[in-house]
Design a protein around this motif. Structure first.
Motif, mmCIF file in Angstrom:
data_model
loop_
_atom_site.group_PDB
_atom_site.id
_atom_site.type_symbol
_atom_site.label_atom_id
_atom_site.label_comp_id
_atom_site.label_asym_id
_atom_site.label_seq_id
_atom_site.Cartn_x
_atom_site.Cartn_y
_atom_site.Cartn_z
ATOM 1 N N THR A 39 -1.147 6.938 -9.169
ATOM 2 C CA THR A 39 -2.572 6.676 -9.354
ATOM 3 C C THR A 39 -3.149 7.516 -10.494
ATOM 4 O O THR A 39 -3.003 8.742 -10.504
ATOM 5 C CB THR A 39 -3.332 6.992 -8.058
ATOM 6 O OG1 THR A 39 -2.683 6.317 -6.971
ATOM 7 C CG2 THR A 39 -4.774 6.546 -8.159
ATOM 8 N N ASP A 80 -10.826 6.779 -15.586
ATOM 9 C CA ASP A 80 -10.863 5.339 -15.813
ATOM 10 C C ASP A 80 -9.661 4.906 -16.637
ATOM 11 O O ASP A 80 -9.548 5.275 -17.810
ATOM 12 C CB ASP A 80 -12.163 4.965 -16.532
ATOM 13 C CG ASP A 80 -12.291 3.475 -16.791
ATOM 14 O OD1 ASP A 80 -11.408 2.704 -16.351
ATOM 15 O OD2 ASP A 80 -13.269 3.071 -17.453
ATOM 16 N N GLY A 102 -3.620 1.467 -2.257
ATOM 17 C CA GLY A 102 -4.072 0.897 -3.517
ATOM 18 C C GLY A 102 -2.915 0.144 -4.148
ATOM 19 O O GLY A 102 -1.956 -0.251 -3.462
ATOM 20 N N PRO A 122 -10.437 -3.622 -5.586
ATOM 21 C CA PRO A 122 -11.291 -2.794 -4.720
ATOM 22 C C PRO A 122 -10.515 -1.900 -3.763
ATOM 23 O O PRO A 122 -11.032 -0.866 -3.332
ATOM 24 C CB PRO A 122 -12.114 -3.828 -3.943
ATOM 25 C CG PRO A 122 -12.064 -5.073 -4.752
ATOM 26 C CD PRO A 122 -10.735 -5.055 -5.433
ATOM 27 N N TRP A 123 -9.278 -2.263 -3.440
ATOM 28 C CA TRP A 123 -8.503 -1.458 -2.513
ATOM 29 C C TRP A 123 -8.113 -0.107 -3.121
ATOM 30 O O TRP A 123 -7.641 0.784 -2.398
ATOM 31 C CB TRP A 123 -7.260 -2.210 -2.050
ATOM 32 C CG TRP A 123 -7.572 -3.274 -1.038
ATOM 33 C CD1 TRP A 123 -7.609 -4.620 -1.244
ATOM 34 C CD2 TRP A 123 -7.910 -3.080 0.343
ATOM 35 N NE1 TRP A 123 -7.945 -5.282 -0.086
ATOM 36 C CE2 TRP A 123 -8.137 -4.352 0.908
ATOM 37 C CE3 TRP A 123 -8.038 -1.952 1.156
ATOM 38 C CZ2 TRP A 123 -8.481 -4.536 2.238
ATOM 39 C CZ3 TRP A 123 -8.385 -2.135 2.490
ATOM 40 C CH2 TRP A 123 -8.607 -3.398 3.020
ATOM 41 N N ASN A 124 -8.307 0.055 -4.430
ATOM 42 C CA ASN A 124 -7.973 1.328 -5.050
ATOM 43 C C ASN A 124 -8.870 2.474 -4.582
ATOM 44 O O ASN A 124 -8.555 3.637 -4.836
ATOM 45 C CB ASN A 124 -8.034 1.219 -6.579
ATOM 46 C CG ASN A 124 -6.827 0.488 -7.145
ATOM 47 O OD1 ASN A 124 -5.734 0.549 -6.590
ATOM 48 N ND2 ASN A 124 -7.024 -0.213 -8.247
ATOM 49 N N LYS A 125 -9.979 2.142 -3.918
ATOM 50 C CA LYS A 125 -10.805 3.241 -3.401
ATOM 51 C C LYS A 125 -10.064 4.011 -2.315
ATOM 52 O O LYS A 125 -10.456 5.123 -1.953
ATOM 53 C CB LYS A 125 -12.131 2.701 -2.870
ATOM 54 C CG LYS A 125 -12.021 1.725 -1.716
ATOM 55 C CD LYS A 125 -13.386 1.130 -1.387
ATOM 56 C CE LYS A 125 -13.290 0.025 -0.336
ATOM 57 N NZ LYS A 125 -14.600 -0.611 -0.081
ATOM 58 N N PHE A 126 -8.973 3.424 -1.798
ATOM 59 C CA PHE A 126 -8.145 4.109 -0.807
ATOM 60 C C PHE A 126 -6.820 4.590 -1.415
ATOM 61 O O PHE A 126 -5.927 5.020 -0.679
ATOM 62 C CB PHE A 126 -7.845 3.178 0.369
ATOM 63 C CG PHE A 126 -9.073 2.639 1.037
ATOM 64 C CD1 PHE A 126 -9.905 3.476 1.762
ATOM 65 C CD2 PHE A 126 -9.417 1.300 0.923
ATOM 66 C CE1 PHE A 126 -11.052 2.984 2.378
ATOM 67 C CE2 PHE A 126 -10.555 0.795 1.544
ATOM 68 C CZ PHE A 126 -11.378 1.646 2.266
ATOM 69 N N GLU A 154 -3.387 9.754 -4.199
ATOM 70 C CA GLU A 154 -3.256 10.470 -5.459
ATOM 71 C C GLU A 154 -1.781 10.659 -5.816
ATOM 72 O O GLU A 154 -0.937 10.846 -4.939
ATOM 73 C CB GLU A 154 -3.933 11.840 -5.368
ATOM 74 C CG GLU A 154 -5.442 11.781 -5.246
ATOM 75 C CD GLU A 154 -6.052 13.177 -5.253
ATOM 76 O OE1 GLU A 154 -5.296 14.158 -5.411
ATOM 77 O OE2 GLU A 154 -7.282 13.274 -5.095
#
Length: 349
Positions: free
Chosen positions: A81, A85, A165, A250-254, A257
């Protein structure tokens, strides 16, 4: 705890210690639909110049043919990840945008080393045989990972998970050991179309389908020779790969790292200057990209991409760097440079 369950628990601990984010297990026959879908993809010609997909289609579509003795497939995910940006460089056309996965060390080497570590442990613990695979063998990692419960293939065809993600590398360990399997994950994309709508080249004929011939990752990495002139302006400043569809999920908010520092972007690859890249000869290219997956495509294909990016930049100060390439010994590079010069001059005529 039963013997198999205990082995599974210890295996998960070994995977975590090795640096993997998540582990799942399925049987080799867990993707019966894969062969038919792969053949349809090949019959439509959507693999472009990737002839290697045809040569081992039987193994790729049916893991039981790849190694008939295998009884379990261990799928492992490792997060890479990005921090910040990943598309920020697209707003700086004088610089090249490089796909996140290739801004650091080559993941093939790192993931395979970890897989071998786990595999050696498993051989000792279960008195079994193993084979490890990372992307370079005829193995359909994404369907197997979905069957093993790691996530599902999104509308962009990449694997994503509710707790992962979609910024993950995948590795596989085939083994003769009988291990407890996981339930496959189901689709959680819903009505979202973010990945489809952002694609600059409309490479998705339909949700869950990809036409590689229009995919920027394919065009900049796998495609040999000139890129179709209609597609060149759509490349923008993407000189190796494309992350647009991954970045907007949108699943990248989870997303987990990245733990491995070697995957972090090298400073010189975060937003490299196009004029500096255009000046690379073969020795310079190999020096800059030593230990990087970018090295695989060679200097000529990479500089071809740089020339297209300069042509798309709208920056007249880049003209001298690309004019020098119009006399390049490689005819594809020279043609790309001539196209870029004409495009830049036309923009300021």
């Amino acid at each position: 705890m039963s013997g198999a369950a205990d082995l599974r628990a210890r295996l998960e601990a070994e995977a975590e210690a090795a640096g993997f984010t998540k582990l799942g297990i399925c049987r080799p026959d867990a993707i019966p639909q894969a062969a038919e879908r792969l053949q349809a993809f090949l019959d439509a010609g959507r693999h472009g110049q990737m002839d290697w997909m045809e040569r081992r289609a039987n193994w790729r579509g049916d893991p039981t043919e790849l190694w008939p003795e295998a009884r379990s497939v261990i799928m492992l995910a490792e997060a890479y990840t990005p921090v910040g940006d990943p598309l920020a460089t697209l707003d700086h056309p004088e610089r090249g945008n490089i796909s996140v996965y290739s801004r650091g060390r080559d993941y093939h080497d790192l993931v395979k080393k970890r897989l071998k570590r786990i595999g050696r442990w498993l051989v000792d613990a279960a008195d079994c045989e193993i084979k490890v695979f990372v992307d370079t063998a005829p193995v359909m990692e994404k369907p197997l990972a979905a069957a093993a419960g790691l996530g599902w293939q999104g509308k962009h065809t990449n694997l994503l998970g509710r707790d992962l993600g979609n910024w993950v590398f995948l590795g596989a360990i085939f083994t003769t050991a009988e291990l407890p399997v996981d339930a496959p994950e189901t689709d959680h994309c819903g009505s979202c179309r973010a990945c489809l709508d952002i694609c600059p080249t409309n490479a998705f004929p339909a949700p869950f389908q990809l036409d590689a011939r229009r995919c920027i990752s394919y065009l900049t990495i796998e495609h040999d020779g000139p890129v179709d002139e209609d597609l060149r302006p759509l490349l923008g400043n993407r000189i190796y790969g494309c992350d647009d569809c991954l970045a907007v999920c949108p699943w990248n908010k989870f997303a987990v790292e990245a733990q491995e520092a070697a995957y972090w972007a090298r400073a010189e690859l975060r937003a490299p200057r196009l004029d500096a890249l255009a000046a690379l000869d073969d020795a310079g290219f190999r020096a800059v990209f030593s230990g990087s997956p970018i090295k695989r495509i060679g200097r000529n294909r990479f500089v071809r991409n740089v020339a297209y990016a300069i042509g798309n930049s709208g920056r007249p100060e880049l003209l001298p760097s690309v004019e020098a390439l119009t006399e390049d010994p490689d005819p594809v590079v020279a043609e790309a440079a001539a196209w870029a010069v004409a495009r830049l001059r036309g923009a300021f005529a």
